[in-house]
Scaffold this motif. Structure first.
Motif, PDB file in Angstrom:
ATOM      1  N   THR A 135       0.839  -1.195   0.000  1.00 53.52           N
ATOM      2  CA  THR A 135       0.000   0.000   0.000  1.00 53.52           C
ATOM      3  C   THR A 135       0.871   1.239   0.000  1.00 53.52           C
ATOM      4  OG1 THR A 135      -1.578   1.306   1.287  1.00 53.52           O
ATOM      5  CG2 THR A 135      -0.173  -0.198   2.514  1.00 53.52           C
ATOM      6  N   GLU A 192      -7.173  -0.639   5.560  1.00 50.32           N
ATOM      7  CA  GLU A 192      -8.429  -0.613   4.802  1.00 50.32           C
ATOM      8  C   GLU A 192      -8.227  -0.872   3.324  1.00 50.32           C
ATOM      9  OE1 GLU A 192     -10.116   3.146   5.726  1.00 50.32           O
ATOM     10  OE2 GLU A 192     -11.066   2.472   7.590  1.00 50.32           O
ATOM     11  N   SER A 193      -6.988  -0.723   2.838  1.00 48.96           N
ATOM     12  CA  SER A 193      -6.776  -0.856   1.395  1.00 48.96           C
ATOM     13  C   SER A 193      -5.346  -1.307   1.123  1.00 48.96           C
ATOM     14  CB  SER A 193      -7.047   0.486   0.701  1.00 48.96           C
ATOM     15  OG  SER A 193      -6.895   0.367  -0.688  1.00 48.96           O
ATOM     16  N   LYS A 231      -9.922  -4.689   1.861  1.00 51.22           N
ATOM     17  CA  LYS A 231     -10.363  -4.318   0.530  1.00 51.22           C
ATOM     18  C   LYS A 231      -9.126  -4.038  -0.310  1.00 51.22           C
ATOM     19  CE  LYS A 231     -12.918  -0.744  -1.985  1.00 51.22           C
ATOM     20  NZ  LYS A 231     -13.670   0.527  -1.835  1.00 51.22           N
ATOM     21  N   SER A 282      -6.268  -2.725  -2.616  1.00 51.12           N
ATOM     22  CA  SER A 282      -5.932  -1.401  -3.135  1.00 51.12           C
ATOM     23  C   SER A 282      -5.948  -1.425  -4.655  1.00 51.12           C
ATOM     24  CB  SER A 282      -4.544  -0.990  -2.630  1.00 51.12           C
ATOM     25  OG  SER A 282      -4.114   0.188  -3.267  1.00 51.12           O
TER      26      SER A 282
END
Length: 956
Positions: A559, A700-701, A731, A733
């Motif tokens: 990420t 989150e990503s 979730k 990316s």
């Protein structure tokens, strides 16, 4: 943790004994060839090499190791002589001799010929001098062992010790001393030596300098050198280990005639009888003012020599318990009070006749205010061990894991192996040189009690290192100040009588592996993708080569959010530090049981790695992921770790100049790597709430990628992937992070590093004008051709400094080369001029095609070398995966590019990239004590300023 590294840190769940454990898991010592005739060298079952121990007619001990598949050969010769034997009026002479031995022999008189030969044939070499040993070692392409051994042997048969090099090399010794004059460990050692009994040889100054070696009288120094060599370098106290691909008979035929000429002077070494401390010298408390911002408290005890008890290992046993980091341990209690960041325990000094055992605590600022209470807790922990901890099951626990460590030993690189074994031959019976460091088969509670009895308050040497202590005594040699603190009888009585209910001895270890069965792979040696229902990129390589019940697990959370700028990087770092600190008590037993893990962040995102016995890796991974997702956000832990990180930044600018230049270079080149000042400022501004919010946003990503390498099969891979995605239901990316590397222009750019040191230093980085595999291998070949000569010219001949090197420095597809010198005798401007002149002269002298072909063949062999062990193989696979080599063939591609590189193409590239008018480079320097003599060029004030004005190469 224990001072003693993983080879010696042994804890294992047993009820009766190591032998009982072996039987319980279906392992039998005889089955694995570790019991039998005394003439045979005990080796692990996975070690397919052949061994032969012999003693030459001159008394030289030799261990031969035949490894038919070896890409590298290696040798090490250990002389059981060191600074202990230095004459009182020539301290540092053993170290000086080590330097001089490389500078020509009767058969090979040219001073740099040995180094040049080793380098030209893909090898490396070095030596070190310790208190009781001097060790010389090298590795080399396996087909060049015989000529390398011929040169190596002559060091011990007929060295020249040419008078013309005496003055030069004593300057090199002095430069080595000067280069570390602000090293806190050297300074603390100097203080310790000033406290011990002057009649004990450890009190001597082992490094040497211009004064102690009387450099003003070179003739007398050479006479001392020759006398020392004639007196001490005797075959009967030497041990040689050689690893080669030849058969044992061929190796012996190679070694015997070469080393039989080493003179046997029948040197006898008696145990040291002078006590380390004179009667009445202890207890003693010393306060030392450090250079760096560091605080430590250590309590050391002189104890009997533990070496004769190598089958019992009393100091290992004691160190493993006192150095434990689990719940109820001394470190756990100190951390809970906010007094400590770390702790280590174990043998801190050993010599023939005695030893010291120590406990060292890394203090926080708050802990410094409670030094006396910490000392008391140390004595209480020792008393608890004395009263409750000398138990058979605890010894058996350590002994069992010791045998496990030996049976499933990962084979080290040959150059490391030969050094360890040549030194082991000086200590252990021939049959046990490999197994002895692991062996604990003699439980002697009375012996343990004897060693513990020496660990008393009135037999203590206590050292407190902290900024702000008021020194009253100076040691000019290391510019270190210290003071002595009186210890009262009341303090001794209080320390000896206290107790703490918070302290507990370690519980039995539940992380120990018991399943050592091997999974069967596909007969290939590279990972393959594994289908998974989970949203994760999954790769697997079931090992069929090293055949160990071990594996390496890599998990990447890719990420951009983790490290897009200094602020996000600082937040991610602190988050991971919080997680690791939280996990420490829980995972420390796992580490003792052979499972290591790490959490790290780079421009790609977050990386989790686990290595060791594969059976329990899933349990450990589950704990790591749970803590990563939901850390225990504690303000006191956050404050302690933030303060610790800020101290690291502060201390970074107090390292040796050359270390700071090396650390600064990637900040100049990698756009995702922030400058030191920006990174520190971002860390200083952190709040725990901000870090917690950042951690949640990062998770989150992300894109998940996992590689399992070693003793895992497809079912294991799918189960572990399911575990990851269950704990981290992320979730994905939509974008992948990118790496940006500065594209240098033809401008002579300067960057000054304000090192707090008298030495100057200069690092010239030259970047290839082209990218791609051929440009990389061309630069690599240039580095190999000139590195030994650069060292010889600037260090040996011109004596500019101790730290001198030239080496390749690739960044992804961008080729690079660095020249590095640190000097105590000339300024940075002179270093710049000398480096530039060397490059100019080297280009002018040229390299003929025959030399090009020789070095090209050597580099091809190095690139084709197979991994030495499972960890190296897994590391290569992971790096290839990260750099998008889906066929795991990065080395094969480099070999292909090098094969295609012609002499004319290489020469053109060398002239282009090294030519004075076409260089794409940057010079990093430290001015030292010459602030008015600076290099020439366009200055930049920061890494950010440098990168902001340059285009960048981009890589996924």
């Amino acid at each position: 943790m224990s001072y003693l590294k993983s080879t010696f840190v042994f804890l294992f769940v047993l009820q009766l004994s190591a032998c009982a454990w072996l039987e319980s898991v279906g392992l039998n010592s005889a089955k694995f060839g570790i019991a039998g005739e005394s003439a045979a060298v005990a080796k692990p079952p996975s070690d397919q090499r052949a061994y032969r121990y012999t003693v030459l007619e001159n008394g030289l001990k030799v261990l031969l190791i035949s490894d038919a598949g070896a890409d590298k050969a290696a040798a090490s010769l250990d002389v059981n002589v060191g600074s202990r034997q230095d004459p009182e009026n020539y301290q540092g002479l053993a170290h000086f001799l080590e330097h001089m031995l490389f500078l020509g022999t009767e058969k090979y008189p040219e001073a740099g010929s040995y180094q040049a030969f080793i380098t030209a044939h893909g090898g490396s070499h070095n030596a070190f001098t310790s208190f009781e040993d001097t060790n010389y070692f090298f590795d080399i392409s396996a087909d060049s062992l015989e000529p390398a051994l011929d040169q190596f042997a002559q060091f011990f048969v007929a060295p020249l010790f040419n008078a013309e090099y005496v003055g030069r090399e004593v300057n090199a010794v002095n430069s080595e001393y000067r280069a570390r004059i602000k090293d806190d460990r050297r300074r603390e050692l100097a203080v310790f030596k000033a406290q011990v009994n002057p009649a004990h040889p450890f009190a001597k100054f082992s490094v040497g300098n211009l004064q102690t070696l009387h450099s003003d009288n070179e003739a007398a120094l050479r006479e001392q050198l020759l006398a020392f060599y004639q007196r001490n370098y005797s075959a009967n106290i030497m041990a040689l280990t050689v690893i080669g691909r030849e058969s044992l008979d061929e190796l012996e035929a190679m070694v015997r005639p070469k080393f039989s000429g080493v003179a046997n002077r029948e040197r006898q070494l008696d145990a040291i009888v002078a006590p380390l401390f004179k009667a009445g010298d202890l207890p003693r408390w010393i306060n030392i003012q450090p250079v760096q911002n560091r605080r430590s408290l250590s309590v050391n005890f002189p104890v009997p020599d533990a070496e004769p008890h190598w089958r019992s290992k009393p100091l290992n046993y004691i160190g493993n318990i006192l150095g434990h980091e689990g719940e109820g341990s001394l470190l756990s209690v100190l951390k809970s009070k906010g007094w400590a960041d770390g702790l280590s325990a174990g043998e801190s000094l050993n010599y023939q006749g005695g030893a010291m055992f120590g406990i060292e605590v890394a203090l926080t600022e708050v802990g410094l205010k409670h030094a006396d209470e910490i000392v008391a807790l140390i004595y209480q922990n020792i008393a608890q061990l004395r009263a409750q901890g000398v138990e058979r099951w605890r010894f058996a626990e350590q002994a069992g894991l010791a045998i496990q460590g030996f049976l499933f030993r990962a084979q080290p690189a040959p150059i490391n192996d030969v050094v360890q074994l040549s030194m082991a031959m000086q200590k252990y019976p021939a049959a046990e040189v490999m197994r002895a460091p692991y062996l604990m088969d003699d439980y002697q509670p009375e012996l343990l009690a004897e060693f513990l009895a020496a660990m008393r308050p009135d037999n203590s040497f206590i050292t407190l290192v902290a900024p702000g202590v008021k020194p009253t005594i100076d040691i000019p040699r290391y510019q270190v100040g210290y003071s002595k603190r009186p210890i009262t009888q009341g303090e001794l009585a209080a320390w000896a009588s206290g107790s703490s209910k918070a302290l507990t001895l370690p519980a039995k270890n539940n992380f120990v592996a018991s399943d050592f069965s091997l999974k069967r792979g596909r007969g290939e040696s590279k990972p393959v993708p594994v289908p998974s229902a989970a949203p994760i990129e999954l790769w697997l390589n079931t090992d069929d080569i090293f055949e160990l019940p071990k594996a390496k697990l890599y998990l990447q959370l890719a990420t951009e959010k983790a490290s897009s700028d200094a602020e996000s990087l600082a937040k991610t770092e602190m988050w991971l530090r919080m997680v690791k600190d939280q996990l420490n008590e829980l995972t420390y037993p796992a580490q003792l049981a052979g499972l290591d893990f790490d959490l790290d962040v780079d421009w790609r995102g977050i990386e989790i790695s686990i290595g060791g016995f594969n059976q329990k890796q899933g349990e450990l991974l589950a704990q790591i992921l749970a803590a990563l997702k939901s850390p225990a956000w504690q303000e006191n832990r956050f404050a302690r770790l933030q303060a610790q990180r800020l101290r690291q930044f502060e201390n970074a600018v107090k390292q040796s100049p050359y270390q700071q230049l090396i650390a600064e270079l990637p900040r100049m080149l990698n756009h995702e790597n922030p400058g030191l000042a920006a990174h520190e400022a971002a860390t200083r501004k952190l709040t725990m709430a901000g870090v917690a919010a950042h951690a949640k946003a990062v998770l989150e990503s992300v894109q998940l990628r996992m590689l399992l390498d070693g003793n895992f099969d497809q079912q294991d891979a799918q189960q572990l992937a399911k575990l990851v995605t269950k704990v981290l239901p992320v979730k994905p990316s939509p974008t992948k992070p990118m790496q940006h590397i500065s594209q240098l222009s033809e401008t002579n750019t300067l960057r000054e590093i304000a090192a707090e040191h008298d030495d100057s230093a200069a690092l010239l980085y030259l970047q290839s004008a082209e990218t791609g595999k051929q440009a990389r291998v061309a630069m690599g070949l240039t580095a190999q051709i000139l590195s030994a000569d650069f060292y010889h010219q600037l260090r040996t001949r011109k004596q500019l400094g101790y730290v001198v090197s030239a080496s390749v420095y690739p960044q992804r597809e961008v080729g690079g080369l660095i020249f590095l010198v640190q000097s105590s005798v000339v300024d940075a401007a002179t270093l710049q001029a000398e480096i530039n002149q060397y490059v100019k002269d080297w280009l002018a002298a040229g390299v003929d095609e025959a030399t090009f072909r020789q070095h090209k063949a050597s580099l091809l062999k190095r690139l084709a070398e197979q991994p030495e062990n499972l960890w190296e193989a897994a590391g290569r696979h992971w790096q290839d995966l990260l750099e998008n080599y889906a066929e795991f063939d990065s080395r094969e591609q480099l070999v292909q590019a090098l094969n295609a590189l012609s002499y004319d193409d290489w020469l053109a590239a060398a002239k282009r990239d090294l030519g004075a008018t076409s260089q794409r480079g940057v010079l990093l320097y430290a001015a030292g004590k010459w602030p008015n003599h600076l290099p020439v060029g366009k200055p930049v004030q920061s890494a950010e300023e440098f990168k902001a004005n340059l285009p960048a190469y981009s890589f996924k």
